[in-house]
Write a protein that holds these residues in place. Structure first.
Motif, mmCIF file in Angstrom:
data_model
loop_
_atom_site.group_PDB
_atom_site.id
_atom_site.type_symbol
_atom_site.label_atom_id
_atom_site.label_comp_id
_atom_site.label_asym_id
_atom_site.label_seq_id
_atom_site.Cartn_x
_atom_site.Cartn_y
_atom_site.Cartn_z
ATOM 1 N N ARG A 1 0.829 -1.205 0.000
ATOM 2 C CA ARG A 1 0.000 0.000 0.000
ATOM 3 C C ARG A 1 0.867 1.260 0.000
ATOM 4 N NH1 ARG A 1 -5.297 1.390 1.090
ATOM 5 N NH2 ARG A 1 -5.546 3.559 1.773
ATOM 6 N N GLN A 2 1.944 1.246 0.777
ATOM 7 C CA GLN A 2 2.829 2.395 0.830
ATOM 8 C C GLN A 2 3.444 2.680 -0.541
ATOM 9 O OE1 GLN A 2 5.953 2.084 3.759
ATOM 10 N NE2 GLN A 2 6.908 4.028 3.158
ATOM 11 N N PHE A 3 3.856 1.619 -1.232
ATOM 12 C CA PHE A 3 4.424 1.782 -2.577
ATOM 13 C C PHE A 3 3.400 2.396 -3.524
ATOM 14 C CE2 PHE A 3 4.894 0.210 -6.909
ATOM 15 C CZ PHE A 3 6.193 0.575 -7.214
ATOM 16 N N LEU A 4 2.163 1.882 -3.472
ATOM 17 C CA LEU A 4 1.116 2.392 -4.357
ATOM 18 C C LEU A 4 0.832 3.863 -4.065
ATOM 19 C CD1 LEU A 4 -1.347 -0.650 -4.277
ATOM 20 C CD2 LEU A 4 0.156 0.012 -6.170
ATOM 21 N N GLU A 5 0.786 4.224 -2.781
ATOM 22 C CA GLU A 5 0.525 5.615 -2.417
ATOM 23 C C GLU A 5 1.662 6.527 -2.881
ATOM 24 O OE1 GLU A 5 -0.029 5.324 1.797
ATOM 25 O OE2 GLU A 5 -2.215 5.252 1.629
ATOM 26 N N LEU B 1 -0.436 5.399 -7.438
ATOM 27 C CA LEU B 1 -1.121 4.290 -8.107
ATOM 28 C C LEU B 1 -2.356 3.789 -7.356
ATOM 29 C CD1 LEU B 1 2.064 2.219 -9.093
ATOM 30 C CD2 LEU B 1 0.673 3.663 -10.601
ATOM 31 N N LEU B 2 -2.533 4.223 -6.123
ATOM 32 C CA LEU B 2 -3.578 3.630 -5.289
ATOM 33 C C LEU B 2 -4.975 3.833 -5.869
ATOM 34 C CD1 LEU B 2 -3.908 2.032 -2.672
ATOM 35 C CD2 LEU B 2 -4.248 4.200 -1.474
ATOM 36 N N ASP B 3 -5.221 4.985 -6.476
ATOM 37 C CA ASP B 3 -6.557 5.295 -6.987
ATOM 38 C C ASP B 3 -6.886 4.608 -8.299
ATOM 39 O OD1 ASP B 3 -7.073 6.866 -4.824
ATOM 40 O OD2 ASP B 3 -6.491 8.748 -5.784
ATOM 41 N N ARG B 4 -5.938 3.866 -8.858
ATOM 42 C CA ARG B 4 -6.247 3.114 -10.083
ATOM 43 C C ARG B 4 -5.722 1.680 -10.000
ATOM 44 N NH1 ARG B 4 -2.028 3.793 -14.047
ATOM 45 N NH2 ARG B 4 -0.339 5.129 -13.322
ATOM 46 N N THR B 5 -5.774 1.133 -8.801
ATOM 47 C CA THR B 5 -5.291 -0.232 -8.587
ATOM 48 C C THR B 5 -6.349 -1.070 -7.872
ATOM 49 O OG1 THR B 5 -2.989 0.515 -8.444
ATOM 50 C CG2 THR B 5 -3.489 -1.637 -7.495
ATOM 51 N N PHE B 6 -6.533 -2.281 -8.346
ATOM 52 C CA PHE B 6 -7.353 -3.265 -7.649
ATOM 53 C C PHE B 6 -6.411 -4.183 -6.869
ATOM 54 C CE2 PHE B 6 -9.577 -2.385 -11.679
ATOM 55 C CZ PHE B 6 -10.767 -1.871 -11.188
ATOM 56 N N ILE C 1 -11.389 -8.188 -1.923
ATOM 57 C CA ILE C 1 -11.117 -7.416 -3.134
ATOM 58 C C ILE C 1 -11.267 -5.935 -2.796
ATOM 59 C CG2 ILE C 1 -11.800 -6.976 -5.518
ATOM 60 C CD1 ILE C 1 -12.939 -9.837 -5.587
ATOM 61 N N ALA C 2 -10.172 -5.187 -2.925
ATOM 62 C CA ALA C 2 -10.185 -3.754 -2.633
ATOM 63 C C ALA C 2 -10.163 -2.985 -3.942
ATOM 64 C CB ALA C 2 -8.976 -3.377 -1.782
ATOM 65 N N THR C 3 -11.130 -2.105 -4.118
ATOM 66 C CA THR C 3 -11.200 -1.284 -5.326
ATOM 67 C C THR C 3 -11.110 0.190 -4.926
ATOM 68 O OG1 THR C 3 -13.553 -0.768 -5.452
ATOM 69 C CG2 THR C 3 -12.882 -2.994 -6.139
ATOM 70 N N PRO C 4 -10.796 1.065 -5.873
ATOM 71 C CA PRO C 4 -10.766 2.499 -5.557
ATOM 72 C C PRO C 4 -12.147 3.166 -5.595
ATOM 73 C CG PRO C 4 -9.930 2.116 -7.777
ATOM 74 C CD PRO C 4 -10.254 0.775 -7.209
ATOM 75 N N PHE C 5 -13.200 2.370 -5.778
ATOM 76 C CA PHE C 5 -14.547 2.934 -5.916
ATOM 77 C C PHE C 5 -15.293 2.871 -4.584
ATOM 78 C CE2 PHE C 5 -13.567 0.684 -10.011
ATOM 79 C CZ PHE C 5 -13.173 1.830 -10.695
#
Length: 279
Positions: free
Chosen positions: A8-12, A16-21, A55-59
């Motif tokens: 999660r830290q890498f994605l943030e 990338l967090l807002d467009r990653t599943f 399953i974690a989505t940005p929606f």
């Protein structure tokens, strides 16, 4: 948890967090003594089969939802394909769960399927197959087992003789599911893998077999439920060998072979101990 935190830290940090599943799934549980199984792979009870699927989505509209639908890990790939806007290959088994995110329809198949061939490949005993829906679970074994996993989550009361109609319906569903799943199936020829690699993989439980399938054809195979004591004894002997007690381990395995001389895994285990002693 710490590794998910790193992800999660890498994605943030990389926007990338807002467009990653993110899909988090367990491959299997551990029995930890339930039904006398200490680990996993030998039986197909819920302690091993009931695993997390998150399953974690940005929606926001799909966040914080919990579903009790029965689905399988086979559904993960079609789900990821649809979420990513990719066509789901026609040959894939399983169904996308995306439509279930907003409850447009139930998730996955009407039933889910599980199996273990470990008792067959390593011991020459029967394999186990099972199907379940939202309430009942049928284990196809030499002595079939039917459980109401809602009222009896510990799978302690076999209903196969008490609920004949449910058993017959579940069995028919299982047979139809297996027939569909076997169509155009890829058949692996383990005999073409070199001996050293095959032994290493078989020792890890990822590919059979020490048992010659031809010798099992037409035979009435033992029910794993009745053989769990022997399985545990062999597991204990292996642990003794790994903990520096090979002589005690060899004595135990010799006793196992005397009681059941067809357990090829026992011969492999005792051979490994002798080879270890020679070194």
């Amino acid at each position: 948890d710490s590794q998910l935190g790193r992800l999660r830290q890498f994605l943030e940090e990389n926007g990338l967090l807002d467009r990653t599943f993110i899909v988090f799934a367990g491959d299997h549980g551990e029995s930890l003594g339930e039904h006398e199984e200490k680990t996993h792979g030998f039986f197909v009870y819920q302690a091993v089969l009931h695993v997390p699927l998150i399953i974690a989505t940005p929606f926001p509209k799909f966040q914080g939802r919990v579903s009790s639908d029965v689905v399988g890990l086979v559904d993960v790939l079609p789900t990821v394909c649809e979420m990513a806007g990719l066509a789901v290959p026609a040959e894939l088994q399983g169904k996308s769960l995306v439509a279930a995110f907003d409850r447009r329809r139930p998730a996955g198949e009407d039933i889910v399927y599980s199996e273990t061939y470990y008792p067959r490949f390593h011991f020459g005993w029967s394999d186990l197959k099972c199907v379940q829906d939202g309430r009942h679970k049928l284990i196809l074994a030499p002595v079939p087992e039917l459980y109401d996993v809602v009222e009896d989550p510990g799978e302690t009361k076999n209903l196969v003789y008490l609920q004949k109609r449910v058993y017959e319906d579940m069995r028919a569903a299982a047979e139809a599911f297996i027939r569909r799943g076997e169509r155009n199936a890829y058949e692996m020829d383990v005999s073409k893998v070199d001996a050293e690699t095959r032994e290493k993989l078989a020792a890890l439980g990822y590919v059979g077999t020490f048992t010659d399938p031809a010798k099992l054809r037409g035979k009435v195979l033992a029910n794993p439920r009745e053989k769990i004591g022997v399985f545990n004894q062999l597991s204990e002997a292996r642990e003794l060998g790994m903990n520096g007690k090979p002589e005690e381990a060899i004595r135990m395995i010799r006793a196992i072979i005397a009681s059941d001389p067809d357990i090829t895994d026992a011969y492999f285990s005792i051979g490994s101990l002798y080879a270890q002693e020679e070194k």
